[in-house]
Design a protein around this motif. Structure first.
Motif, PDB file in Angstrom:
ATOM      1  N   ALA A  73      70.560  22.748  67.482  1.00  0.00           N
ATOM      2  CA  ALA A  73      69.837  23.912  68.236  1.00  0.00           C
ATOM      3  C   ALA A  73      70.148  25.053  67.077  1.00  0.00           C
ATOM      4  N   ARG A  74      69.122  25.822  67.027  1.00  0.00           N
ATOM      5  CA  ARG A  74      69.009  27.098  66.183  1.00  0.00           C
ATOM      6  C   ARG A  74      69.023  28.553  67.029  1.00  0.00           C
ATOM      7  N   ILE A  75      69.345  29.466  66.519  1.00  0.00           N
ATOM      8  CA  ILE A  75      69.368  30.953  67.448  1.00  0.00           C
ATOM      9  C   ILE A  75      67.814  31.428  67.259  1.00  0.00           C
ATOM     10  N   GLU A  76      67.485  31.619  68.288  1.00  0.00           N
ATOM     11  CA  GLU A  76      66.231  32.106  68.420  1.00  0.00           C
ATOM     12  C   GLU A  76      66.277  33.672  68.875  1.00  0.00           C
ATOM     13  N   SER A  77      67.068  34.154  69.407  1.00  0.00           N
ATOM     14  CA  SER A  77      67.389  35.498  69.658  1.00  0.00           C
ATOM     15  C   SER A  77      68.577  35.883  69.669  1.00  0.00           C
ATOM     16  N   GLN A  78      68.819  37.316  69.774  1.00  0.00           N
ATOM     17  CA  GLN A  78      70.360  37.799  69.857  1.00  0.00           C
ATOM     18  C   GLN A  78      70.385  38.996  70.682  1.00  0.00           C
ATOM     19  N   SER A 127      75.612  38.390  71.768  1.00  0.00           N
ATOM     20  CA  SER A 127      75.013  37.323  72.662  1.00  0.00           C
ATOM     21  C   SER A 127      73.744  36.473  71.878  1.00  0.00           C
ATOM     22  N   ALA A 128      74.114  35.407  71.668  1.00  0.00           N
ATOM     23  CA  ALA A 128      73.153  34.500  70.793  1.00  0.00           C
ATOM     24  C   ALA A 128      72.510  33.477  71.669  1.00  0.00           C
ATOM     25  N   PHE A 129      71.035  33.418  71.743  1.00  0.00           N
ATOM     26  CA  PHE A 129      70.252  32.691  72.359  1.00  0.00           C
ATOM     27  C   PHE A 129      69.769  31.326  71.586  1.00  0.00           C
ATOM     28  N   ALA A 130      70.078  30.069  71.873  1.00  0.00           N
ATOM     29  CA  ALA A 130      69.981  29.091  70.923  1.00  0.00           C
ATOM     30  C   ALA A 130      68.898  28.267  71.820  1.00  0.00           C
ATOM     31  N   SER A 131      68.302  27.442  70.998  1.00  0.00           N
ATOM     32  CA  SER A 131      67.404  26.526  71.594  1.00  0.00           C
ATOM     33  C   SER A 131      67.061  25.260  70.476  1.00  0.00           C
ATOM     34  N   THR A 132      66.967  24.016  71.044  1.00  0.00           N
ATOM     35  CA  THR A 132      66.534  22.853  70.289  1.00  0.00           C
ATOM     36  C   THR A 132      64.953  22.875  69.914  1.00  0.00           C
ATOM     37  N   GLU A 133      64.389  23.614  70.712  1.00  0.00           N
ATOM     38  CA  GLU A 133      62.967  23.641  70.492  1.00  0.00           C
ATOM     39  C   GLU A 133      62.446  24.474  69.137  1.00  0.00           C
ATOM     40  N   LEU A 134      63.504  25.351  68.542  1.00  0.00           N
ATOM     41  CA  LEU A 134      63.125  26.127  67.269  1.00  0.00           C
ATOM     42  C   LEU A 134      63.033  25.209  66.012  1.00  0.00           C
TER      43      LEU A 134
END
Length: 265
Positions: free
Chosen positions: A234-239, A256-263
């Motif tokens: 997963a990669r961080i897509e927003s914070q 707060s870090a928002f991660a996703s595998t879709e990135l």
């Protein structure tokens, strides 16, 4: 004269034949008239092609149906931020070229169109912890930013919630994606530290970068991280707070870090 003889003579009599012929003629005429009437009111035999309206805009429908023997009805609007406002996303019946279904004159084509805004209820976050408030806002697709105010009594808790610079009460419905400002209490402002840029980093890289600055807390949200491999990829897509070059935040702030595998490219 026997009864059988009387019946036979009556059956072959002129008056009986006239009566039977009249009844048969009435029956035949009635059948033809009924069939003609049913055909006229049910448009029997008509075969009108259903146009494909998917992807068309609501504003174009009048011109499309101008001169057509078909009508249309918009049932409702469905939230779909990927489509332009008013785009047809569903129709019933489907287009003839897809379904091979044809209809009769006067048929109403039922449609659903897209809308790019949706009202979502903002909960009351006053006196809730900063971390809890962030999770709630994220789950309801609100954007937010954090501001801090010295407070001994409400250290780490939300003091007020703002929308467009004004206080907004819990239970108010706002457009999805609205930016909410949370005023969070801090026992003391402390030393100002830079906000790290976490976009595109893996979870472990982002955590290390936050820890390297010191006096910052790291909080992760990753709905698509089901397995350990997901967490590694997963990669961080927003914070939040967002990274802005040169901007500082108070010591003790939670990043707060928002991660996703879709990135992943």
């Amino acid at each position: 004269m026997s009864l059988f003889t009387k019946i036979r003579n009556y059956v072959w009599s002129k008056s009986f034949l006239i009566n039977i012929s009249s009844i048969f003629l009435f029956y035949v005429v009635s059948i033809f008239m009924l069939q003609y009437y049913l055909n006229s009111i049910t448009n029997f035999g008509q075969k009108i092609e259903v146009p494909n309206l998917i992807g068309k805009n609501q504003s174009d429908l009048q011109n499309i149906f101008k001169g057509s023997s078909l009508n249309y009805e918009i049932l409702d609007s469905v939230y779909n931020p990927k489509e332009f406002e008013g785009t047809v996303i569903e129709q019933s019946p489907l287009a003839s070229e897809i379904s091979n279904i044809y209809v009769k004159e006067g048929r109403v084509i039922k449609l659903r169109v897209s809308k790019r805004s949706q009202l979502v209820e903002l909960p009351n976050l006053i006196d809730k912890s900063q971390r809890f408030a962030e999770v709630v806002l994220n789950s309801r697709s609100f954007r937010y930013k954090l501001d801090y105010k010295p407070s001994v009594e409400s250290d780490g808790a939300v003091i007020s919630q703002l929308y467009n610079g004004k206080n907004v009460a819990g239970g108010t419905k706002l457009p999805i994606g609205s930016r909410i400002t949370l005023i969070v209490g801090r026992n003391q402002e402390g030393i100002r530290v830079p906000i790290p840029d976490l976009y595109g980093l893996t979870i472990s890289e982002a955590k290390s970068r936050v820890e390297s600055i010191g006096n910052l807390d790291f909080f992760l949200v990753c709905p698509t991280c089901i397995t350990r491999d997901d967490s590694l990829k997963a990669r961080i897509e927003s914070q939040s707070p967002e990274f802005v070059e040169g901007y500082m935040t108070a010591s003790g702030t939670t990043i707060s870090a928002f991660a996703s595998t879709e990135l992943i490219n």
